[in-house]
Design an enzyme around this catalytic site. Structure first.
Site, PDB file in Angstrom:
ATOM      1  N   LYS A  93      44.002  59.767  -0.814  1.00  0.00           N
ATOM      2  CA  LYS A  93      44.534  61.019  -0.250  1.00  0.00           C
ATOM      3  C   LYS A  93      45.956  61.237  -0.760  1.00  0.00           C
ATOM      4  CE  LYS A  93      45.351  63.116   4.326  1.00  0.00           C
ATOM      5  NZ  LYS A  93      45.348  62.852   5.772  1.00  0.00           N
ATOM      6  N   SER A 168      42.649  66.176   8.246  1.00  0.00           N
ATOM      7  CA  SER A 168      43.227  66.605   6.996  1.00  0.00           C
ATOM      8  C   SER A 168      42.729  65.833   5.771  1.00  0.00           C
ATOM      9  CB  SER A 168      44.747  66.462   7.086  1.00  0.00           C
ATOM     10  OG  SER A 168      45.094  65.120   7.355  1.00  0.00           O
ATOM     11  N   SER A 192      42.373  62.578  11.507  1.00  0.00           N
ATOM     12  CA  SER A 192      42.185  63.052  10.134  1.00  0.00           C
ATOM     13  C   SER A 192      41.324  62.187   9.226  1.00  0.00           C
ATOM     14  CB  SER A 192      43.538  63.261   9.464  1.00  0.00           C
ATOM     15  OG  SER A 192      44.054  64.505   9.850  1.00  0.00           O
TER      16      SER A 192
END
Ligand code: GLN
Length: 503
Positions: A93, A168, A192
C-alpha cells in the site's frame, strides 16, 4: 495447468523451492496480468517492473546456487528459515515507505516524494526474499472506506467494476482478489484492511496494536494505526504476519511479546478442530440496517464454526455504539497533528510565495483533498482550548470503556465473531458527498482499533449480486494465533476464498 497467478503464496513458495517455476516466470506472470487488468481496475499507483524483474533474476540465481552446492539439504532447510519468501512478488500500500519507489499516500501533497528508507514491515519481508512489485492505491492519507478519496482516482472492485473495492487499502485488496499478486500489505486505522478484504473476498489481518512496527508508515492516527496483510488464505496471511511482527527499535510502541505458536494441524481432533474453543457473538453487531444477506452469511459461518467443535455464546459489548463518534474525534485529532508536517518545505511539492507562512497556506490549501481538510478541521477543533475537555478528553474516557468491554468479554470467550461491514461493496459514487454515510461503513471495524485488539476478516459467502461477504474474528491482545486457528479451520471446510472474480 492453471496460470501462475492463481498460486497462493504458500503454493508459489513450494513451486519455487521445488524448481517447478522460476521467480522470473512468476513475476512476469504477475506483471502481465497487471498490464492486462490495470485499465479496468486501477489497483496500483506505481509499478516497479524493472526493479522487480531484476530482483526476480537475483532470486533465481540464489536458488540455482543452492541447488548446485552439495550440502544442499541443510542449506535448503536454512533457506526455509531465513528466506521463506525468496522470489515471491508482493504489493505494498502506498502509505508505506519503500526506498527508490515513490510514496504518495494517495495525496497530491506527496507527489514526487521518494522516501530515503524502507518501512520496517516491508524491509523484513524483503529480507525474507520478497519482491515489491508496486505500490497500491489508497484513500488520501488512508482516510476513507472506498479509495474514492484517492487523488489519483478510484480503484474498481474486481467482482463488479462499477463498485468500490472498499478502503482505504482498496488497491491491495483488489490486487489480491484479481490475482495480480499472491498477497499485499495494507494498513488499518479503523478498518482499512478488514473492510476492503471483505468487499473483495480476500483474507485480511489487522494485528494487535504494537505487534508490527509502524516505522516508515505515513502516520494517520498514531494510537490506532496498524500494518496488516492481505492474502487469499489464512496461512498466507499468517506467514506474512510472522515475518513482519516483533519488536523494532525504530518504533517505541512495538512490544517484545513472543510470537504465537501457530498450529494449523488439527492433530487428533480432525473432525472437531475447534473443540474447547469459545466463540462470542456480540448482539450489538447485528443491528437494524445490516444487509440481510450479510447477516445470513455471517450467522451461517458461525454455525460452521460450531459444527467444528466450538462453543458459541452470546456476548455483549455495551459501548459499541460510541465507537463511531469516539473514533471520528480521536482519529482526526491525531491526524491534524500528524499532517502538520506537510508544509511545502519538507516533503513533496511547494507552491512558492513571498513569506514562509504563505508557502504553508498555499501548499496545504491546494494540495490536500477535501476529506483530509475536513479531518484536519475536525481534529483541530476537537483539540482546541475550550473544546479539548468536551470532545477529545471525553472521547478518550469512552475509549477506555470500549476497551474494557473487550477485556470483560475475553474473560468469557476466546474469540469474537461478527460481520466486517454492514453491507457488501457499494457502487462507486453511492455516498457522493455524504461523509457521514461513508463513516458508517466502519461501524463494526472501529472498535478493534480503539481497543487495540487484533481482527481477521475472511470471506464467508456471496450476496444475491455475486458480491463477497466477510466475517471478522477479534481476539485478545496478542492472540492472533486464535484468530488464525479458527479461520483456518473454517477455510478447510469452505471454499469461498478460492472463488475467483470473472474479470
Ligand atoms: N474508514 C476509516 C477512516 O476513514 C478507517 C480508515 C483506515 O483504517 N485507515 O478513517
Amino acid at each position: 495447468m492453471s496460470p501462475l497467478t492463481d498460486l497462493t503464496l504458500l503454493e508459489a513458495q513450494t513451486a519455487l523451492r521445488n524448481g517447478e517455476i522460476s521467480s522470473r516466470e512468476l513475476t512476469r506472470a504477475c506483471l502481465e496480468r497487471i498490464a492486462a487488468l490495470e485499465p479496468s481496475l486501477h489497483a496500483f499507483l506505481h509499478l516497479a517492473n524493472e526493479q522487480a524483474a531484476s530482483r526476480a533474476d537475483e532470486a533465481d540465481q540464489e536458488f540455482v546456487a543452492l541447488r548446485k552446492s552439495q550440502s544442499t539439504n541443510s542449506q535448503f532447510i536454512n533457506l526455509l528459515f531465513t528466506k521463506p519468501l525468496l522470489g515471491i512478488p508482493l504489493a505494498v500500500k502506498d502509505v508505506l515507505a519503500v526506498e527508490n519507489l515513490p510514496c504518495t499516500a494517495g495525496s497530491k501533497i506527496l507527489e514526487g516524494f521518494f522516501p530515503p528508507f524502507t518501512a520496517t514491515a516491508v524491509k523484513r519481508l524483503q529480507d525474507a526474499g520478497a519482491i515489491v512489485i508496486g505500490k497500491t492505491n489508497t484513500d488520501e492519507f488512508a482516510m476513507g472506506s472506498s479509495t474514492e478519496n484517492s487523488t489519483y482516482g478510484v480503484t474498481h472492485n474486481p467482482w463488479d467494476t462499477s463498485r468500490v473495492p472498499g478502503g482505504s487499502s482498496g488497491g491491495s485488496a483488489a490486487a489480491v482478489a484479481a490475482r495480480l499478486v499472491p498477497a499485499a500489505l495494507g494498513t488499518d486505522t479503523g478498518g482499512s484492511v478488514r473492510q476492503p478484504a471483505a468487499f473483495c473476498g480476500v483474507t485480511g489481518l489487522k494485528p494487535t496494536y504494537g505487534r508490527v512496527s509502524r516505522y516508515g508508515l505515513v502516520a494517520y492516527g498514531s494510537s490506532l494505526d496498524c500494518v496488516g496483510a492481505l492474502g487469499r488464505t489464512v496461512e498466507d496471511v499468517a506467514l506474512l504476519f510472522l515475518i513482519m511482527a516483533g519488536r523494532d527499535a525504530l518504533d517505541a510502541t512495538t512490544q517484545d511479546v513472543a510470537l504465537p505458536d501457530i498450529k494449523f494441524d488439527a492433530g487428533a481432533d480432525r473432525d472437531l478442530p475447534l473443540r474447547g474453543l469459545r466463540i462470542g457473538v456480540p448482539q450489538e453487531y447485528f443491528v437494524r440496517g445490516i444487509q440481510a444477506e450479510v447477516e445470513a452469511s455471517v450467522r451461517a459461518a458461525i454455525d460452521v464454526l460450531e459444527s467444528l467443535g466450538a462453543e458459541v455464546r452470546d456476548v455483549s459489548l455495551p459501548h459499541s455504539e460510541y465507537a463511531l463518534p469516539v473514533y471520528y474525534i480521536l482519529a482526526p485529532a491525531e491526524a491534524s497533528a500528524n499532517l502538520a508536517r506537510y508544509d511545502g518545505i519538507r516533503y513533496g511539492p511547494r507552491i512558492q510565495a513571498e513569506s514562509m507562512w504563505d508557502i504553508f497556506y498555499r501548499t496545504r490549501g491546494r494540495k490536500f483533498g477535501a476529506e483530509v481538510e475536513r479531518r484536519i478541521m475536525l481534529g483541530t477543533y476537537a483539540l482546541s482550548a475550550g473544546y479539548y475537555d468536551a470532545y477529545y478528553g471525553q472521547a478518550q474516557k469512552v475509549r477506555t470503556l470500549i476497551k474494557r468491554d473487550f477485556e470483560q468479554v475475553f474473560e468469557q470467550v476466546d474469540v469474537i465473531a461478527a460481520p466486517v461491514a454492514p453491507t457488501t461493496a457499494f457502487p462507486i459514487g453511492a455516498h457522493g458527498d455524504d461523509p457521514l454515510a461513508m463513516y458508517l461503513e466502519d461501524v463494526f471495524t472501529l472498535p478493534a482499533n480503539l481497543a487495540g485488539v487484533p481482527g481477521l476478516a475472511f470471506p464467508v459467502g456471496f450476496d444475491g449480486k455475486g458480491l463477497p461477504v466477510g466475517m471478522q474474528l477479534m481476539g485478545g491482545h496478542f492472540r492472533e494465533d486464535l484468530l488464525f486457528r479458527v479461520a483456518h479451520a473454517y477455510q478447510q471446510v469452505a471454499d469461498w476464498h478460492f472463488r475467483k472474480p470473472g474479470i
